[in-house]
Design an enzyme around this catalytic site. Sequence first.
Site, short mmCIF file in Angstrom:
data_model
loop_
_atom_site.label_atom_id
_atom_site.label_comp_id
_atom_site.label_asym_id
_atom_site.label_seq_id
_atom_site.Cartn_x
_atom_site.Cartn_y
_atom_site.Cartn_z
N TRP A 146 0.86 -1.19 0.00
CA TRP A 146 0.00 0.00 0.00
C TRP A 146 0.90 1.24 0.00
CZ3 TRP A 146 -2.34 2.77 4.68
CH2 TRP A 146 -3.33 3.68 4.27
N ASP A 227 -1.56 -5.69 8.96
CA ASP A 227 -2.52 -4.69 8.49
C ASP A 227 -3.71 -5.46 7.90
OD1 ASP A 227 -3.91 -2.64 7.31
OD2 ASP A 227 -2.27 -1.97 6.01
N ALA A 229 -7.34 -4.65 6.61
CA ALA A 229 -8.31 -3.58 6.32
C ALA A 229 -9.53 -4.08 5.55
CB ALA A 229 -7.63 -2.47 5.52
N LYS A 262 -14.08 -0.47 5.33
CA LYS A 262 -14.56 -1.17 4.13
C LYS A 262 -15.68 -2.14 4.46
CE LYS A 262 -10.40 0.32 2.69
NZ LYS A 262 -9.51 1.17 3.46
C1 LMR Z 1 -6.79 2.42 -1.28
O1 LMR Z 1 -5.71 1.82 -1.22
O2 LMR Z 1 -7.33 2.74 -2.34
C2 LMR Z 1 -7.49 2.77 -0.02
O3 LMR Z 1 -6.88 2.15 1.07
C3 LMR Z 1 -7.63 4.23 0.16
C4 LMR Z 1 -6.36 4.89 0.56
O4 LMR Z 1 -6.39 5.61 1.56
O5 LMR Z 1 -5.32 4.77 -0.11
#
Ligand code: LMR
Length: 408
Positions: A146, A227, A229, A262
Site C-alpha cells: 500500500w 494490516d 483492512a 470497508k
Molecule cells: C486504497 O488503497 O485505495 C485505499 O486504502 C484508500 C487509501 O487511503 O489509499
Amino acid sequence: MRNLANRAPMLTRTGTKARWLADLPPVASDSLLALIALAEADPRNDKIDVGVGVFRDAVGNTPILKVMKEAERRLLETQATKAYLGSAGDKRFAELLRPILLGPHASDERIAGVQTPGGCGALRLGFELAAEANPNARVLVGTPTWPNHPPIIRSVRLEQIDYPYYERGQGIIRFEDMIAALEGAEPGDIALLHGCCHNPTGADLSEDQWREVVRVVSERGLLPLIDIAYQGFGRGLDEDAFGVRLMLDACDEVIIAQSCDKNFSVYRDRVGCLFVKTGSKGATETAMAHVFQRARVMWSMPPDHGAAAVHIILDDKQLRAEWLIELAAMRDRINAVRQRIAGGDPRLAFIGRQYGMFSMLPLSKEQVLKLREDDAIYMADSGRFNVVGLGDDQIDRFIAAVVEAMDS
Ligand code: LMR
C-alpha cells in the site's frame, strides 16, 4: 529551568538563517488522491474509475449499508451527549470486534484493543509503539505494498527493508524471496504483513504459506505487524483472519491494525482499531499506556460517530445478522466481477485466483496513461485497479480496453 524573572530572555541565535513557510519545498502529490481528483474532473460520460479502493454495486454506487442506516437512526434517537470519551474512544466497540478478528483469542487478556481513526490511524499508532519500544528495529516490507505504508514507516523514523513479494507478469507471490527476507532479519525487526485481500496485488498467502511465515517470524523473533483492512471481502470473516489468528497462536508479541471502513462501508467516518499483544497482561497494560500517550498527541481522542454505529450493529443480534448478509453480498459481488474479468482473456485468469478489491494488471505506466487518455479508464500508475470499481455494464468495455492495451 533558569529564573529569568524581570529580564527579557536572550533569544538571539547567530548563524541561523530564518526560514519561512514560503521556503517549504514542493510536495509530490499522493498519487491515489490525485487520481481521485483526475477521475472526478473527467467530463466523459462513459469514464471508468477503478482507482481508489471503494466498493461499488452493480450500478456503480457506494450505498450506505441498510444496517448502518438503521444504526445511525438509533444513534440519532438515543445519543444524549457528545462529551469526550477519552483517548481509548468507545471501549465497547473494541470489545465487540474481538471475536470477529481474534476468534479463539478473543478472551486473551494479553491482547488489548483501542479505537483509532481508521486502519491508517491504527497503523500509525502501531508503528509509533513499535518504534518507541525498539527504535533500531527495521521494517521488512514486501513490495509492492500500500503506497501509504512507506511514509508511515518514515514518519516513525524506522528503517524500511524491501523484499519482492509479487511477480506481476505471472500473478504469483515470490514466496521463496519472502521467506529468505524474513529469515535474514534480526530478532526485534518488524515484519509488516497484509492480513488478507493484499493491497495492491490481491495475492494472498495460502494457509500453508501462512504456516511457513508464522514459523519463520516466531523462530527468528520478529515482531509481526499485521494490516487487516478488508476482513470479510476475501473468503469470509473467519477465513480472512486465518493469518492473524495463527500468528497469535505462535507469537507473544503481535500488533494488528484493523479497519471497519470497508467491511461496514463507512469509509469517510474513519473507523479502526489497534490490537496489541504482549507476553503478559501487565506488559500489555504498559504498552497500552504508551499507546494512549501517543494517541493523545496525534488526535487526542478518536472520532466517535462511525465506531458508535458499528457498536450498535455488533451489539444487536438482529442487526449483526443483517450486517453479515450485506457483507456477504459485497464479497459475492467482488468475487463475481473477478470471475468475469478472469474469463475475459487467459492473461487475466490470475485475477480469478485472487482476493479482495485489488489486482495489478501487467501494464506499463505508458499503457495505463493511454487507457486514461483514450478510454477514460482511471487506475493507479502501477496497474493496480479496484475490481469492484466496475459497474456490471462497464466490465466488457474494461476487459476489451485492457486486452487491447496489453497487445499494444
Ligand atoms: C486504497 O488503497 O485505495 C485505499 O486504502 C484508500 C487509501 O487511503 O489509499
